[in-house]
Design a protein around this motif. Sequence first.
Motif, PDB file in Angstrom:
ATOM      1  N   GLU A 167       0.757  -1.202  -0.218  1.00 37.21           N
ATOM      2  CA  GLU A 167       0.067   0.087  -0.236  1.00 37.21           C
ATOM      3  C   GLU A 167       0.972   1.285  -0.511  1.00 37.21           C
ATOM      4  O   GLU A 167       1.731   1.458   0.670  1.00 37.21           O
ATOM      5  CB  GLU A 167      -0.848  -0.412   1.430  1.00 37.21           C
ATOM      6  CG  GLU A 167      -2.105   1.087   1.355  1.00 37.21           C
ATOM      7  CD  GLU A 167      -2.885   0.409   1.758  1.00 37.21           C
ATOM      8  OE1 GLU A 167      -3.303  -0.159   2.850  1.00 37.21           O
ATOM      9  OE2 GLU A 167      -3.896   1.706   1.947  1.00 37.21           O
ATOM     10  N   ARG A 168       0.472   2.177  -1.181  1.00 41.30           N
ATOM     11  CA  ARG A 168       1.402   3.268  -0.910  1.00 41.30           C
ATOM     12  C   ARG A 168       2.974   3.002  -0.972  1.00 41.30           C
ATOM     13  O   ARG A 168       3.524   4.206  -1.019  1.00 41.30           O
ATOM     14  CB  ARG A 168       0.980   4.431   0.630  1.00 41.30           C
ATOM     15  CG  ARG A 168       0.024   4.319   0.095  1.00 41.30           C
ATOM     16  CD  ARG A 168      -0.688   4.995  -0.543  1.00 41.30           C
ATOM     17  NE  ARG A 168      -1.754   4.937  -0.326  1.00 41.30           N
ATOM     18  CZ  ARG A 168      -3.359   5.492  -1.431  1.00 41.30           C
ATOM     19  NH1 ARG A 168      -2.853   5.732  -1.974  1.00 41.30           N
ATOM     20  NH2 ARG A 168      -4.875   5.748  -0.865  1.00 41.30           N
ATOM     21  N   ASN A 210      -3.173  -1.681   7.240  1.00 39.20           N
ATOM     22  CA  ASN A 210      -4.508  -2.538   6.895  1.00 39.20           C
ATOM     23  C   ASN A 210      -4.323  -3.638   7.262  1.00 39.20           C
ATOM     24  O   ASN A 210      -3.818  -4.701   6.051  1.00 39.20           O
ATOM     25  CB  ASN A 210      -4.860  -1.549   6.222  1.00 39.20           C
ATOM     26  CG  ASN A 210      -5.167  -0.141   6.062  1.00 39.20           C
ATOM     27  OD1 ASN A 210      -5.999  -0.225   6.936  1.00 39.20           O
ATOM     28  ND2 ASN A 210      -4.930   0.324   4.647  1.00 39.20           N
ATOM     29  N   LYS A 290      -4.290  -0.198  14.047  1.00 40.01           N
ATOM     30  CA  LYS A 290      -5.268   0.545  13.407  1.00 40.01           C
ATOM     31  C   LYS A 290      -6.188   0.679  13.171  1.00 40.01           C
ATOM     32  O   LYS A 290      -6.912  -0.613  12.970  1.00 40.01           O
ATOM     33  CB  LYS A 290      -4.923   0.841  11.860  1.00 40.01           C
ATOM     34  CG  LYS A 290      -5.599   1.928  11.242  1.00 40.01           C
ATOM     35  CD  LYS A 290      -5.459   1.955   9.257  1.00 40.01           C
ATOM     36  CE  LYS A 290      -6.136   2.318   8.695  1.00 40.01           C
ATOM     37  NZ  LYS A 290      -6.124   3.345   7.426  1.00 40.01           N
ATOM     38  N   GLU A 294     -10.784   4.556   9.165  1.00 41.70           N
ATOM     39  CA  GLU A 294     -10.840   3.987   7.468  1.00 41.70           C
ATOM     40  C   GLU A 294     -11.275   2.699   7.389  1.00 41.70           C
ATOM     41  O   GLU A 294     -10.370   1.604   6.602  1.00 41.70           O
ATOM     42  CB  GLU A 294      -9.495   4.867   6.662  1.00 41.70           C
ATOM     43  CG  GLU A 294      -9.111   5.650   6.572  1.00 41.70           C
ATOM     44  CD  GLU A 294      -8.296   6.091   6.020  1.00 41.70           C
ATOM     45  OE1 GLU A 294      -6.838   5.221   6.022  1.00 41.70           O
ATOM     46  OE2 GLU A 294      -7.568   6.781   5.317  1.00 41.70           O
ATOM     47  N   ARG A 327      -2.856   3.721  16.592  1.00 41.66           N
ATOM     48  CA  ARG A 327      -2.374   4.627  16.159  1.00 41.66           C
ATOM     49  C   ARG A 327      -3.807   5.604  16.546  1.00 41.66           C
ATOM     50  O   ARG A 327      -4.748   5.385  15.899  1.00 41.66           O
ATOM     51  CB  ARG A 327      -2.717   4.206  14.339  1.00 41.66           C
ATOM     52  CG  ARG A 327      -1.577   3.380  13.629  1.00 41.66           C
ATOM     53  CD  ARG A 327      -0.556   3.377  12.746  1.00 41.66           C
ATOM     54  NE  ARG A 327      -0.942   4.314  11.359  1.00 41.66           N
ATOM     55  CZ  ARG A 327      -1.525   4.596  10.877  1.00 41.66           C
ATOM     56  NH1 ARG A 327      -2.868   3.990  10.134  1.00 41.66           N
ATOM     57  NH2 ARG A 327      -0.620   5.405   9.847  1.00 41.66           N
ATOM     58  N   LYS A 368       0.458  10.919  13.538  1.00 40.96           N
ATOM     59  CA  LYS A 368       0.791  11.416  12.119  1.00 40.96           C
ATOM     60  C   LYS A 368       1.676  12.689  12.279  1.00 40.96           C
ATOM     61  O   LYS A 368       0.944  13.624  12.851  1.00 40.96           O
ATOM     62  CB  LYS A 368      -0.034  11.463  11.077  1.00 40.96           C
ATOM     63  CG  LYS A 368      -0.411   9.439  10.537  1.00 40.96           C
ATOM     64  CD  LYS A 368      -1.340  10.392   8.926  1.00 40.96           C
ATOM     65  CE  LYS A 368      -1.271   8.990   8.910  1.00 40.96           C
ATOM     66  NZ  LYS A 368      -2.073   8.462   7.654  1.00 40.96           N
ATOM     67  N   ASP A 373      -2.893  14.037   6.630  1.00 43.17           N
ATOM     68  CA  ASP A 373      -2.425  13.148   6.291  1.00 43.17           C
ATOM     69  C   ASP A 373      -1.281  13.670   5.570  1.00 43.17           C
ATOM     70  O   ASP A 373      -1.847  13.188   4.012  1.00 43.17           O
ATOM     71  CB  ASP A 373      -3.747  12.357   5.398  1.00 43.17           C
ATOM     72  CG  ASP A 373      -2.616  10.749   5.088  1.00 43.17           C
ATOM     73  OD1 ASP A 373      -1.830  10.708   5.444  1.00 43.17           O
ATOM     74  OD2 ASP A 373      -4.037  10.017   4.330  1.00 43.17           O
ATOM     75  N   GLU A 401       4.179   9.757  -0.924  1.00 45.35           N
ATOM     76  CA  GLU A 401       2.831   9.326  -1.322  1.00 45.35           C
ATOM     77  C   GLU A 401       2.081  10.303  -1.263  1.00 45.35           C
ATOM     78  O   GLU A 401       1.241  10.793  -2.662  1.00 45.35           O
ATOM     79  CB  GLU A 401       2.120   9.143   0.176  1.00 45.35           C
ATOM     80  CG  GLU A 401       0.301   9.009  -0.525  1.00 45.35           C
ATOM     81  CD  GLU A 401      -0.794   8.212   0.799  1.00 45.35           C
ATOM     82  OE1 GLU A 401      -0.339   8.147   1.928  1.00 45.35           O
ATOM     83  OE2 GLU A 401      -1.718   7.618   0.545  1.00 45.35           O
TER      84      GLU A 401
END
Length: 687
Positions: A167-168, A210, A290, A294, A327, A368, A373, A401
């Motif tokens: 991812e990313r 995720n 997480k 989301e 997170r 973060k 983001d 990203e």
Amino acid sequence: KLSGYEAWLRYDKVKDDQLAAQYQAWTATIAAGSYKQASPIASAINELQLALPKLIGITPQVVIEPSVKQFLAIGVVGSSAYLDESLIGPMAALSHNEGYVLKTITKDEQSYLAIAGASEQAVLYGVFHLLRLMAQGESIDAISLSEQPKYNLRMINHWDNMDGSIERGYAGRSIFFNKNELLADSPRIVDYARLMASIGINGMTINNVNVHRPETFLITEKLLPQVAKFAAVFRSYGIKLFLCVNYAATIELGEVETADPLDARVKEWWKQKAKEVYAAIPDFGGFVVKADSENRPGPFTYGRDHADGANMLGEALKPFGGLVFWRCFVYNCHQDWRDRSTDRARAAYDHFKPLDGRFLDNVILQIKNGPMDFQVREPVSPLFGAMPNTNAVMEFQITQEYTGQQRHVCYLIPQWKEVLEFDTKVKGEGSTVKEIAAGNIHPYTHSGITAVTNIGDDANWTGHHLAQSNLYGYGRLLWNPDLSSEDIAAEWARLTFSESAVVQQMLVDFLMESWSIYESYTSPLGVGWMVTPHYHYGPDIDGYEYSKWGTYHFADHKGIGVNRTVASGTGYTSQYQPDIAAVYENLETCPDELLLFFHHVPYTHVLHSGKTVIQHIYDTHFQGVERVEYWISRWQQLEGEVDAERYNHILGRLQHQLENSKDWRDIINTYFYRKSGIADEQGRTIY
Ligand code: GCW
């Protein structure tokens, strides 16, 4: 190999004969005492055996008792007569478990260079330090230095999925997983551990935050033996393995039908799970979670809060010394644009601040760096430092990203340094992020910095060769945040590219400008988010404006920006200490680069720079493209100075960057020209 695989551990041959002779004299014989296989000391010796033939054409002799007059002595302080504390001296660094000393010592008839560490891992860091000095052509004849890291937790997070995708990720596929198998025997893992240890990384997750179905099984009997193989490689490089876990693993694995953190069966299940994990990996680091973010599961489903969820896991890991990174990237991702009071920027603080003091000691909040983001430009998250009674780490994003996806050059160390230098004032002047993360402002039991990494299985690890500088710089900055961005870039360029001063200077100057260049043609005045939804690459000004994710710029024909003031906006500014809040709240004092993050203004608003907002948008977008053109011409002057493979690869990426920057320029300029109806003062082409 010219591919960049060795990155900053190239160990190019030392061309100066005198220096080479000096290095040979100190390193031809290595006194290492006795040590265990697959230990950090063994790794240190491996590294010397690998590096010295390349650097100076010798294969060192490793002995217990050297009979020669000059040698290298490595080991934990006090582990041999050569490394006795009385000789090494009372160096403060050695009171830190990861601190080390490099010192030339003469004793009786013998002279030796001592690398003494407070622990085996510290010895490994000391050896990498020595090799770095040699690879940079520094004299090591009369050396006396000591080092210790500023941050205790120096983490890397991978967002790798078990199918092998990342991812990313912008540098190929996962080095850890493929088709739901673990690549536990891949030789690349060792080389990766070497790279990470050389920059002082001491903790790592290998799977995405995720956690989908396949990764949920990483903590089960079926996969733990393989996970343990990764842990074994990391262990020999002083790196602890952590895993991201699925908050609802109890349900996903079909073992308990709830994930309510207060349910006794759920608690018991995780306690058993922790036992199993530690049976397989006795020095396992812990979990990263997480939750309620989301669309990931979390305690909210059961009417519980984040403290309930995190503590449930914390309790399970506690007997084994494990940590939970929880997170704080929690926000409502189904926001309605009509609702002007909901503000994603507020979310982390609003969710977590009220819970201060409720988290167990082995729970660490992972925050973060910005409240949104990982945008090109954001203010520093007001949550960082706002919870004096809760452990915290700062989370950066090395993977680009939102900053050009390793097709554009964007050196991020200056961005992170701005964050670290930011004075939150939570405990008066000097409450910088840098000191908070070090646990020097609030009495944290655990703190430090983590980041989402940028590597994959591309030959050069990072896709763009120049993106290696972000990974290198990240580690160096965590070791010592007082290093300057320029010095880090110069060190990296020297180790990775060439001893040519011309090449180094070009790279340093380009890297130092690159963030500002990327910002100039993408994201004016802190507005952010004008990217293609989901992919986050290339311009799509209204992509997120009209999606459900709740990230707006509110541009219309009259003006642009998000009003986050207390006076008439979302009230986000109130999350900062009063004098910082006042600076952001007030149009007169809000810094230009964050203007549109905090305020909605007409296009004719005049900035501190003296330009109107609209003219600033036009100018920066034209200049951004010109600046890319300029740096391409500078790169082209290095043809022949840099190996052809890397020269051409980088040139290709720069040309792509140029084309893409023109898209940004044209699309942004035409959009705002048509919205505002105001022409460019200089009459340049706007479509
Ligand atoms: O930046 C966003 C990314 C998601 C990511 C998420 C997060 C792993 O677009 O891909 O998910 O942040 O940090 O959890």
